[in-house]
Enzyme design. Structure first.
Site, mmCIF file in Angstrom:
data_model
loop_
_atom_site.group_PDB
_atom_site.id
_atom_site.type_symbol
_atom_site.label_atom_id
_atom_site.label_comp_id
_atom_site.label_asym_id
_atom_site.label_seq_id
_atom_site.Cartn_x
_atom_site.Cartn_y
_atom_site.Cartn_z
ATOM 1 C CB ILE A 1 -0.893 0.018 1.279
ATOM 2 C CG1 ILE A 1 -1.808 -1.211 1.339
ATOM 3 C CG2 ILE A 1 -1.697 1.317 1.388
ATOM 4 C CD1 ILE A 1 -2.909 -1.273 0.305
ATOM 5 C CG HIS A 2 2.757 3.090 -3.306
ATOM 6 N ND1 HIS A 2 2.243 2.054 -4.031
ATOM 7 C CD2 HIS A 2 2.969 4.101 -4.190
ATOM 8 C CE1 HIS A 2 2.163 2.401 -5.305
ATOM 9 N NE2 HIS A 2 2.584 3.639 -5.431
#
Ligand code: UD1
Length: 356
Positions: A204-205
């Site tokens: 997740i970024h």
């Protein structure tokens, strides 16, 4: 013919690898310019080493900043570099701020611009990548589309005459790396006590998932309550935002890990029971590896992965948990992302264009 590639962020190094190889094989002079958008060794140098990409000829060292500051700094630095190297083509990759800066610099200096991975659309005008890709496609002289759907988007925007489908260069790299990592069980899984198909892989970024504390907390809570351990491979932004918001990335079933080298990522994705991500590239890599994917976004550019049943979009706590734990999708032999020889086609098309 001289091609000048501009890259700066992790996914672009992956796309650069097969292009550098194909250019070399065809005897094409290839200049590599690294903007410095990604500078952590694990987001940059290891890709050059592992994928055997020649070291950049020029490094702009721009670093992080707001979108305008970062893009502007690259633009300011690129004019002199392009003029010095005087290429036949400037090749830009994907949809990052490095892509847009290079396209604008080149078009203003009247250098022909080719856009690799042209025509992808999320139709979400709040995404920085959507601004970057739309503006780059319209600045480009040649739009190199990875898929038929991408070509249709370009046609709908009046760009068909300068567009061609070449396939997806990430397929070129992935298939080679997959074959190289199939036999050896990765040490990092052994160290983390994870078994083949006994864990999920998560990344997740994206700012819309990390920057709002309530949203990040809800995603982390959902992942930490899944039915298997979750190896969460953390981009520096995720680590920073989780610390800032007081969110623990090692709670419940979560097993946090530093960013992975590309062969490690492929190996770990291949052996997982499923991928959960907001990355563009990893959705498609999961599909090509035959691993179900859950995408933590409201839309995707890689619509084929959803249509073929291998990718599910999920945003809420419950929807993510349901999607990740769904039954295995039906197998498919569809190949929407090409045959693994896209980079050769790119070089052929550039050679034709340079002769015209
Ligand atoms: C960029 C791309 C995105 C791509 C992603 C791959 C844009 C608009 N976005 O997003 O499309 O999916 O790369 O990873 O170009 N940081 C570090 N070390 C680094 C680089 C960044 O710590 O080497 C941190 C900084 O706090 C920085 C933040 O990450 O502000 C965001 O980096 P940035 O390059 O702006 O965007 P990404 O989120 O990496």
């Amino acid at each position: 013919m001289k091609v000048l590639s501009v890259v700066g962020a992790r996914p672009q190094f992956v796309k650069l690898a097969p292009i550098a190889r194909a250019a070399d094989a065809a005897g094409v002079e290839h200049v590599i310019v690294h903007t410095g958008q990604h500078y952590d060794p694990m987001l940059s140098d290891v890709f050059f080493d592992d994928l055997r990409i020649p070291a950049p000829d020029v490094h702009l060292g721009v670093g992080s900043g707001s979108h305008g500051v970062q893009t502007g700094a690259m633009l300011g630095a690129l004019d002199a570099v392009l003029s010095e190297h005087d290429p036949d083509w400037v090749l830009v990759y994907g949809d990052t701020n490095s892509t847009l800066a290079a396209a604008v610099s080149a078009v203003k200096l009247h250098y022909p611009v080719a856009h690799l991975e042209a025509g992808l659309r999320s139709f979400n005008r709040r995404m920085p990548e959507e601004h970057n890709r739309v503006l780059t496609d319209h600045a480009a002289d040649l739009c190199l589309a990875p898929t038929r759907v991408a070509l249709e988007h370009l046609a709908a925007e009046g760009l068909s005459e300068r567009s061609v489908v070449v396939g997806d260069v990430m397929t070129d790299v992935l298939l080679g790396v997959r074959d190289a990592v199939t036999d050896e069980f990765p040490q990092l899984l052994l160290d983390a006590g994870l078994r083949e198909h006994g864990y999920y892989l998560a990344t997740i970024h994206r700012a819309e998932n990390t920057d709002d504390p309530a949203r990040l907390r809800s995603i982390v809570e959902s992942l930490s309550g899944l039915d298997r351990p979750v190896l969460i491979v953390a981009h520096p932004r995720l680590v920073a935002k989780a610390a800032e918001h007081g969110i623990d990335l090692s709670t419940g079933t979560l097993v946090p890990h530093r960013p992975l080298r590309y062969p490690e990522l492929v190996s770990v994705a291949l052996r997982s029971a499923g991928v959960v991500t907001d990355s563009g590239g990893l959705q498609k890599e999961a599909f090509l590896l035959g691993v179900p994917c859950t995408t933590v976004r409201s839309e995707t550019e890689w619509v084929e992965t959803v249509e073929l049943g291998w990718n599910v979009l999920a945003e809420t706590h419950e929807a993510i948990a349901r999607a990740v734990q769904r039954p295995m999708p039906a197998p498919t032999d569809a190949q929407p992302y090409g045959d693994g020889r896209a980079a050769e086609r790119v070089i052929e098309v550039l050679l034709e264009g340079a002769r015209a």
